[in-house]
Write a protein that holds these residues in place. Structure first.
Motif, PDB file in Angstrom:
ATOM      1  N   ILE A   1       0.854  -1.193   0.000  1.00  0.00           N
ATOM      2  CA  ILE A   1       0.000   0.000   0.000  1.00  0.00           C
ATOM      3  C   ILE A   1       0.887   1.239   0.000  1.00  0.00           C
ATOM      4  O   ILE A   1       1.547   1.546   1.009  1.00  0.00           O
ATOM      5  N   ALA A   2       0.932   1.943  -1.122  1.00  0.00           N
ATOM      6  CA  ALA A   2       1.776   3.136  -1.266  1.00  0.00           C
ATOM      7  C   ALA A   2       0.886   4.375  -1.288  1.00  0.00           C
ATOM      8  O   ALA A   2      -0.130   4.404  -1.977  1.00  0.00           O
ATOM      9  N   THR A   3       1.284   5.383  -0.530  1.00  0.00           N
ATOM     10  CA  THR A   3       0.504   6.618  -0.437  1.00  0.00           C
ATOM     11  C   THR A   3       1.317   7.786  -0.957  1.00  0.00           C
ATOM     12  O   THR A   3       2.473   7.967  -0.573  1.00  0.00           O
ATOM     13  N   VAL A   4       0.702   8.558  -1.847  1.00  0.00           N
ATOM     14  CA  VAL A   4       1.344   9.760  -2.400  1.00  0.00           C
ATOM     15  C   VAL A   4       0.576  10.965  -1.870  1.00  0.00           C
ATOM     16  O   VAL A   4      -0.564  11.210  -2.260  1.00  0.00           O
TER      17      VAL A   4
ATOM     18  N   MET B   1      20.616   3.512 -11.002  1.00  0.00           N
ATOM     19  CA  MET B   1      19.487   4.347 -10.604  1.00  0.00           C
ATOM     20  C   MET B   1      19.044   5.262 -11.746  1.00  0.00           C
ATOM     21  O   MET B   1      17.848   5.424 -11.989  1.00  0.00           O
ATOM     22  N   ARG B   2      20.001   5.850 -12.455  1.00  0.00           N
ATOM     23  CA  ARG B   2      19.645   6.714 -13.582  1.00  0.00           C
ATOM     24  C   ARG B   2      18.907   5.920 -14.668  1.00  0.00           C
ATOM     25  O   ARG B   2      17.857   6.335 -15.156  1.00  0.00           O
ATOM     26  N   ALA B   3      19.475   4.774 -15.046  1.00  0.00           N
ATOM     27  CA  ALA B   3      18.888   3.973 -16.127  1.00  0.00           C
ATOM     28  C   ALA B   3      17.523   3.430 -15.725  1.00  0.00           C
ATOM     29  O   ALA B   3      16.570   3.450 -16.521  1.00  0.00           O
ATOM     30  N   THR B   4      17.395   2.954 -14.481  1.00  0.00           N
ATOM     31  CA  THR B   4      16.131   2.386 -14.015  1.00  0.00           C
ATOM     32  C   THR B   4      15.047   3.451 -13.948  1.00  0.00           C
ATOM     33  O   THR B   4      13.891   3.206 -14.327  1.00  0.00           O
ATOM     34  N   THR B   5      15.404   4.633 -13.462  1.00  0.00           N
ATOM     35  CA  THR B   5      14.440   5.728 -13.388  1.00  0.00           C
ATOM     36  C   THR B   5      13.931   6.093 -14.772  1.00  0.00           C
ATOM     37  O   THR B   5      12.719   6.229 -15.002  1.00  0.00           O
ATOM     38  N   ARG B   6      14.854   6.223 -15.714  1.00  0.00           N
ATOM     39  CA  ARG B   6      14.466   6.571 -17.087  1.00  0.00           C
ATOM     40  C   ARG B   6      13.546   5.507 -17.680  1.00  0.00           C
ATOM     41  O   ARG B   6      12.508   5.827 -18.272  1.00  0.00           O
ATOM     42  N   ASP B   7      13.879   4.233 -17.483  1.00  0.00           N
ATOM     43  CA  ASP B   7      13.074   3.143 -18.047  1.00  0.00           C
ATOM     44  C   ASP B   7      11.702   3.058 -17.381  1.00  0.00           C
ATOM     45  O   ASP B   7      10.691   2.841 -18.052  1.00  0.00           O
ATOM     46  N   ALA B   8      11.685   3.218 -16.055  1.00  0.00           N
ATOM     47  CA  ALA B   8      10.409   3.129 -15.331  1.00  0.00           C
ATOM     48  C   ALA B   8       9.462   4.248 -15.745  1.00  0.00           C
ATOM     49  O   ALA B   8       8.253   4.029 -15.908  1.00  0.00           O
ATOM     50  N   LEU B   9       9.997   5.440 -15.944  1.00  0.00           N
ATOM     51  CA  LEU B   9       9.162   6.568 -16.388  1.00  0.00           C
ATOM     52  C   LEU B   9       8.655   6.343 -17.801  1.00  0.00           C
ATOM     53  O   LEU B   9       7.487   6.612 -18.107  1.00  0.00           O
ATOM     54  N   LEU B  10       9.517   5.842 -18.672  1.00  0.00           N
ATOM     55  CA  LEU B  10       9.106   5.598 -20.059  1.00  0.00           C
ATOM     56  C   LEU B  10       8.023   4.527 -20.136  1.00  0.00           C
ATOM     57  O   LEU B  10       7.116   4.604 -20.970  1.00  0.00           O
ATOM     58  N   ARG B  11       8.100   3.500 -19.270  1.00  0.00           N
ATOM     59  CA  ARG B  11       7.070   2.460 -19.269  1.00  0.00           C
ATOM     60  C   ARG B  11       5.704   3.026 -18.908  1.00  0.00           C
ATOM     61  O   ARG B  11       4.677   2.497 -19.340  1.00  0.00           O
ATOM     62  N   MET B  12       5.686   4.099 -18.121  1.00  0.00           N
ATOM     63  CA  MET B  12       4.428   4.759 -17.773  1.00  0.00           C
ATOM     64  C   MET B  12       4.060   5.829 -18.795  1.00  0.00           C
ATOM     65  O   MET B  12       3.047   6.510 -18.660  1.00  0.00           O
TER      66      MET B  12
ATOM     67  N   ALA C   1       5.815   4.427  -7.356  1.00  0.00           N
ATOM     68  CA  ALA C   1       5.003   3.447  -6.624  1.00  0.00           C
ATOM     69  C   ALA C   1       4.793   2.188  -7.457  1.00  0.00           C
ATOM     70  O   ALA C   1       4.877   1.066  -6.950  1.00  0.00           O
ATOM     71  N   VAL C   2       4.537   2.366  -8.753  1.00  0.00           N
ATOM     72  CA  VAL C   2       4.340   1.216  -9.639  1.00  0.00           C
ATOM     73  C   VAL C   2       5.624   0.398  -9.730  1.00  0.00           C
ATOM     74  O   VAL C   2       5.605  -0.842  -9.641  1.00  0.00           O
ATOM     75  N   HIS C   3       6.767   1.082  -9.872  1.00  0.00           N
ATOM     76  CA  HIS C   3       8.047   0.393 -10.021  1.00  0.00           C
ATOM     77  C   HIS C   3       8.390  -0.444  -8.794  1.00  0.00           C
ATOM     78  O   HIS C   3       8.913  -1.568  -8.914  1.00  0.00           O
TER      79      HIS C   3
ATOM     80  N   GLY D   1       6.514  -1.984  -6.819  1.00  0.00           N
ATOM     81  CA  GLY D   1       5.627  -3.112  -6.578  1.00  0.00           C
ATOM     82  C   GLY D   1       4.393  -2.848  -5.762  1.00  0.00           C
ATOM     83  O   GLY D   1       3.845  -3.778  -5.143  1.00  0.00           O
ATOM     84  N   ALA D   2       3.908  -1.616  -5.734  1.00  0.00           N
ATOM     85  CA  ALA D   2       2.688  -1.326  -4.998  1.00  0.00           C
ATOM     86  C   ALA D   2       1.505  -2.077  -5.610  1.00  0.00           C
ATOM     87  O   ALA D   2       1.411  -2.231  -6.826  1.00  0.00           O
ATOM     88  N   LYS D   3       0.637  -2.565  -4.749  1.00  0.00           N
ATOM     89  CA  LYS D   3      -0.615  -3.184  -5.202  1.00  0.00           C
ATOM     90  C   LYS D   3      -1.769  -2.189  -5.119  1.00  0.00           C
ATOM     91  O   LYS D   3      -2.714  -2.250  -5.896  1.00  0.00           O
ATOM     92  N   VAL D   4      -1.666  -1.307  -4.113  1.00  0.00           N
ATOM     93  CA  VAL D   4      -2.686  -0.280  -3.907  1.00  0.00           C
ATOM     94  C   VAL D   4      -1.991   1.069  -3.864  1.00  0.00           C
ATOM     95  O   VAL D   4      -1.003   1.246  -3.154  1.00  0.00           O
ATOM     96  N   LEU D   5      -2.508   2.014  -4.629  1.00  0.00           N
ATOM     97  CA  LEU D   5      -1.932   3.352  -4.697  1.00  0.00           C
ATOM     98  C   LEU D   5      -2.967   4.344  -4.172  1.00  0.00           C
ATOM     99  O   LEU D   5      -4.061   4.452  -4.720  1.00  0.00           O
ATOM    100  N   VAL D   6      -2.620   5.053  -3.100  1.00  0.00           N
ATOM    101  CA  VAL D   6      -3.511   6.049  -2.507  1.00  0.00           C
ATOM    102  C   VAL D   6      -2.991   7.427  -2.891  1.00  0.00           C
ATOM    103  O   VAL D   6      -1.845   7.769  -2.575  1.00  0.00           O
TER     104      VAL D   6
END
Length: 283
Positions: free
Chosen positions: A91-94, A131-142, A169-171, A173-178
């Motif tokens: 459960i991730a809260t923003v 961290m740089r590469a993962t951040t870039r890839d995770a953002l592009l996937r969204m 939050a998606v990267h 592994g959150a199941k629920v996003l608040v």
């Protein structure tokens, strides 16, 4: 009220609150609040300031325990002792303030508190390349294409920062996003961008809780609507059962709105009074 028909059909909610209550001393912040959050759906919680939305967020996020009622995660009753415990359950809260460090780059904020390292002992250091590469890839996937993940996150617009928080939050592994009022301080265009990524999180299979006071934004993306008023539920609906006009009217107070409209409406002046008010003209 939990959607018993849906539950009976074999779909266990990711998160379910049933008749949850919370008091702070003599102040009753929530009473008898129920909601279901299902995978691949958006549950919108609507209400004005003081309706109890913030208290509800804190209970779901594990910041404050509930006093009564039940809180279940994937069918298991829980009582979170801390936000970390809730996060460990997916459960991730923003929050509105996003808890970012404005002067740090986007990639550093993306991994804040979960930084991968390289080496051992005194040679251990942050794995910045990963961290740089993962951040870039995770953002592009969204579907988020930032100019540069090395730029300070404080230089991004409010909408872009919200989108980075959603992708994070998606990267992880959150199941629920608040999401706490993600469009509250944004213009029309930026609000549309944020809602697009809220829908992307839903399409990625997350259960989303969208806290908002804007029925138009809620109706654009929502599947379920829970309305709060003074700490209690004033309505609970599936999207197929309510129109935007009905949702707006119910949130505005229905009969209370009619009464206010009547009070504020101008009463047409009688013809005799109108004639008497006209100045006489001389030939």
């Amino acid at each position: 009220m939990t959607d018993t028909a849906t539950t009976a059909a074999g779909r266990t909610p990711l998160v379910a609150l049933t008749d949850v209550a919370k008091s702070y001393g003599n102040v009753r912040a929530l009473h008898g609040v129920s909601l279901d959050v299902h995978a691949g759906e958006i549950t919108c919680v609507l209400g004005d300031n003081g309706a109890g939305k913030s208290t509800l967020i804190k209970i779901i996020a594990g910041l404050h325990p509930h006093d009564a009622g039940t809180y279940t995660v994937e069918g298991e009753e829980v009582r979170h002792a801390s936000p970390r415990e809730a996060l460990d359950r997916g459960i991730a809260t923003v929050y509105q303030d996003l808890a970012v460090v404005p002067l740090m780059p986007v990639w550093r904020n993306f991994f804040l508190g979960s930084e991968p390292t390289r080496g051992r002992g005194p040679l251990r250091r942050l794995d910045t390349a990963t961290m740089r590469a993962t951040t870039r890839d995770a953002l592009l996937r969204m579907g988020i294409d930032l100019r540069d993940v090395d730029q300070p996150i404080g230089t991004l617009s409010g909408g872009e920062r919200q989108c980075v928080a959603i992708a994070r939050a998606v990267h992880f592994g959150a199941k629920v996003l608040v999401l706490d009022e993600p469009t509250a301080a944004l213009g029309v265009k930026q609000s549309g961008v944020v809602l697009k990524y809220v829908a992307a999180a839903r399409d990625a299979g997350l259960g989303v809780v969208l806290i908002t006071h804007n029925p138009h934004h809620a109706y654009l993306v929502g599947d379920r609507f829970v309305l709060l008023k003074r700490g209690a539920m004033s309505g609970s609906h599936l999207k197929k059962d309510i129109t935007l006009d009905e949702l707006t009217r119910e949130m505005a107070g229905g009969s209370e709105l009619d009464e206010l409209t009547h009070e504020l409406s101008r009463t047409p002046a009688a013809p005799e009074a109108a004639a008497a008010a006209e100045p006489e003209t001389t030939a």
